[in-house]
Scaffold this active site. Structure first.
Site, PDB file in Angstrom:
ATOM      1  N   PRO A  28       0.840  -1.206   0.000  1.00 48.22           N
ATOM      2  CA  PRO A  28       0.000   0.000   0.000  1.00 48.22           C
ATOM      3  C   PRO A  28       0.874   1.256   0.000  1.00 48.22           C
ATOM      4  O   PRO A  28       1.815   1.359   0.786  1.00 48.22           O
ATOM      5  CB  PRO A  28      -0.756  -0.115   1.333  1.00 48.22           C
ATOM      6  CG  PRO A  28       0.138  -0.951   2.213  1.00 48.22           C
ATOM      7  CD  PRO A  28       0.847  -1.900   1.294  1.00 48.22           C
ATOM      8  N   ARG A  86       9.889  13.713   8.262  1.00 55.56           N
ATOM      9  CA  ARG A  86      10.453  13.722   6.902  1.00 55.56           C
ATOM     10  C   ARG A  86      10.633  15.183   6.528  1.00 55.56           C
ATOM     11  O   ARG A  86       9.719  15.820   6.011  1.00 55.56           O
ATOM     12  CB  ARG A  86       9.532  12.988   5.934  1.00 55.56           C
ATOM     13  CG  ARG A  86       9.261  11.543   6.347  1.00 55.56           C
ATOM     14  CD  ARG A  86       8.411  10.799   5.328  1.00 55.56           C
ATOM     15  NE  ARG A  86       7.953   9.524   5.877  1.00 55.56           N
ATOM     16  CZ  ARG A  86       6.742   9.015   5.645  1.00 55.56           C
ATOM     17  NH1 ARG A  86       5.880   9.654   4.886  1.00 55.56           N
ATOM     18  NH2 ARG A  86       6.401   7.858   6.169  1.00 55.56           N
ATOM     19  N   HIS A 145       8.507  -0.085   6.857  1.00 53.51           N
ATOM     20  CA  HIS A 145       7.676   0.902   6.159  1.00 53.51           C
ATOM     21  C   HIS A 145       8.510   1.561   5.040  1.00 53.51           C
ATOM     22  O   HIS A 145       8.413   2.759   4.786  1.00 53.51           O
ATOM     23  CB  HIS A 145       7.193   1.959   7.153  1.00 53.51           C
ATOM     24  CG  HIS A 145       5.864   2.580   6.816  1.00 53.51           C
ATOM     25  ND1 HIS A 145       4.724   2.346   7.536  1.00 53.51           N
ATOM     26  CD2 HIS A 145       5.494   3.445   5.836  1.00 53.51           C
ATOM     27  CE1 HIS A 145       3.715   3.055   7.028  1.00 53.51           C
ATOM     28  NE2 HIS A 145       4.168   3.725   5.985  1.00 53.51           N
ATOM     29  N   ARG A 172      14.848  -3.800  -4.648  1.00 52.16           N
ATOM     30  CA  ARG A 172      15.152  -3.051  -5.873  1.00 52.16           C
ATOM     31  C   ARG A 172      15.519  -3.972  -7.027  1.00 52.16           C
ATOM     32  O   ARG A 172      15.652  -3.534  -8.150  1.00 52.16           O
ATOM     33  CB  ARG A 172      16.326  -2.063  -5.632  1.00 52.16           C
ATOM     34  CG  ARG A 172      16.058  -1.034  -4.557  1.00 52.16           C
ATOM     35  CD  ARG A 172      14.976  -0.025  -4.984  1.00 52.16           C
ATOM     36  NE  ARG A 172      14.681   0.926  -3.925  1.00 52.16           N
ATOM     37  CZ  ARG A 172      13.736   0.742  -2.999  1.00 52.16           C
ATOM     38  NH1 ARG A 172      12.983  -0.357  -2.983  1.00 52.16           N
ATOM     39  NH2 ARG A 172      13.520   1.663  -2.079  1.00 52.16           N
ATOM     40  N   ARG A 215       7.917   1.054  -3.684  1.00 51.50           N
ATOM     41  CA  ARG A 215       8.351   2.106  -4.603  1.00 51.50           C
ATOM     42  C   ARG A 215       8.420   1.636  -6.054  1.00 51.50           C
ATOM     43  O   ARG A 215       8.144   2.413  -6.973  1.00 51.50           O
ATOM     44  CB  ARG A 215       9.709   2.653  -4.167  1.00 51.50           C
ATOM     45  CG  ARG A 215       9.637   3.466  -2.857  1.00 51.50           C
ATOM     46  CD  ARG A 215      11.025   3.899  -2.479  1.00 51.50           C
ATOM     47  NE  ARG A 215      11.110   4.639  -1.234  1.00 51.50           N
ATOM     48  CZ  ARG A 215      11.191   4.093  -0.020  1.00 51.50           C
ATOM     49  NH1 ARG A 215      11.105   2.780   0.116  1.00 51.50           N
ATOM     50  NH2 ARG A 215      11.339   4.849   1.044  1.00 51.50           N
TER      51      ARG A 215
END
Ligand SMILES: Cc1cc2nc3c(=O)[nH]c(=O)nc-3n(C[C@H](O)[C@H](O)[C@H](O)COP(=O)(O)O)c2cc1C
Length: 390
Positions: A82, A169, A284, A318, A338
């Site tokens: 999500p 952030r 996360h 990745r 991502r």
């Protein structure tokens, strides 16, 4: 105009294309970690220090990526994680990700804070959509949302338990963004210099009369939009969530219940005792607790403790070898956050499909070169940890 997708061969190519297409405010929101980005670096280092031990002369000429997730067989071990506001990358972003993932046989988990509603995403990928829940201060409103999700046909509810407060952030603040966009000279210039994105994600929906993109899982009348962050306290993220909330949910929700963001063995034991079906071992995406342990470091002991629960792992995948490593460390499946977003930014539905297929091809090649025919052959003895030896 789209990027030439055939030229995008590895994650970094998609990431670069995403960076060009998106304003900095969105690219950094999607791409970066929290605070000093320690978890981001450490998570990468932990994966890179694991090497894969090949077996030779195994005679296997096929690769079977099928696996069991929550009692069902899936063709691949991937799940789309999500990710809030994917719909700001391209209009209808969450539905585009879901239809691309469905074509590859991968389930998607829709976020509470998505821009496209669960009903639309469930139509785009019937039977293939999970829902991620944040528990709000008003528990009844939270249960109303769960009921709505059930009505939409969702069978798997994933409760995120690692976000007691908004993480730090700092780049978001500097860029004029914190679950709502703030116009500053810098942010306006940022958007003006990315006209393709501004047209696709903002101007077109406005001209089509669809208004400013909002967060449709919030109750009518309390619905924030991307220009006006949430104000009503009843639907702010609850800071006082306890195991009791999860036990209530366990009674209320008859489908699969998964806890996302578990990193300690005691919490895994607790989850197992109260009948949770699965856990997501996750930092996360290194976006929350900046001193969190790397998933690769804690996963084996958590997987041991999990018993019959399904173990999903994410954060930092990745390339295909990263998937291999987390599965070898004990995960039944992995989530990617991502990567589908890079694919979405680079080329919409096609971009998502391409990056997911890229990851699966890389996994197949890693399996072939290490002499593995099925995922059940992956285990701790497939890996060598070289940390401290370099
Ligand atoms: C832009 C973005 C938004 C996210 N939003 C949520 C969210 O709303 N709820 C949640 O549980 N996790 C959220 N996550 C975390 C992902 O579900 C997942 O744990 C993480 O992205 C995995 O790491 P990876 O991006 O390195 O694959 C988000 C991640 C990103 C990148």
């Amino acid at each position: 105009m789209r990027h030439d997708l055939s030229a995008l061969l590895e994650t970094e190519d998609f990431r670069t294309a995403a960076r060009r297409y998106l304003p900095r405010v969105l690219f950094e929101y999607m791409d970066r970690g929290s605070e000093r980005e320690t978890a981001l670096k450490q998570g990468r280092t932990a994966l890179d220090h694991l090497r894969i031990m090949p077996s030779v002369l195994t005679g296997s000429s096929t690769r079977d990526l099928s696996c069991n997730i929550l009692g069902k067989t899936f063709p691949t071990p991937l799940i789309v994680a999500p990710t809030a506001i994917a719909g700001m990358i391209r209009t209808g972003g969450e539905a585009r990700i879901a239809s691309a993932a469905a074509r590859v046989g991968i389930p998607v988990c829709l976020a509470t804070q998505s821009i496209v509603p669960i009903e639309t995403v469930a139509r785009a990928a019937p039977g293939n959509v999970w829902f991620q829940l944040y528990i709000w201060q008003n528990r009844q409103r939270t249960l109303d949302l769960v009921e709505r999700v059930r009505t939409a046909g969702v069978e798997t509810l994933l409760v995120t338990v690692d976000t007691a407060v908004q993480p730090l952030r700092h780049y978001n603040r500097r860029n004029g963004f914190s679950m709502g966009f703030r116009a500053t000279p810098r942010s306006v210039l940022d958007i003006a210099s990315h006209p393709r994105w501004a047209w696709n994600a903002l101007l077109r929906p406005l001209l089509q009369g669809r208004g400013v993109p909002d967060f449709p899982h919030y109750p009518e009348g309390l619905r924030p939009n991307v220009l006006r962050p949430q104000q009503d306290p009843s639907v702010r993220l609850a800071q006082d969530v306890t195991w009791q909330d999860i036990e209530h949910l366990r009674v209320f929700w008859k489908g699969n219940l998964v806890l996302k963001g578990v990193l300690s063995p005691e919490d895994v034991t607790h989850a197992r005792r109260i009948g949770i079906d699965g856990i997501v071992v996750s930092t996360h995406g290194a976006r929350n607790l900046d001193s969190a342990p790397a998933v690769a470091d804690v996963l084996p002991s958590l997987a041991d403790e999990a018993g019959n629960m399904t173990v999903i792992a994410d954060s930092g995948i990745r390339q295909g070898s990263d998937v291999f490593k987390l599965l070898a460390l004990g995960a039944d499946a992995v989530m990617v956050g991502r990567l589908p977003l890079y694919g979405l930014a680079a080329g919409g539905v096609e971009g998502v499909e391409r990056i997911l297929n890229m990851l699966l091809d890389e996994l197949r090649v890693t399996m072939a070169l290490s002499g593995k025919a099925t995922l059940s052959q992956l285990g701790l003895n497939s890996l060598l940890n070289v940390r401290g030896q370099e």
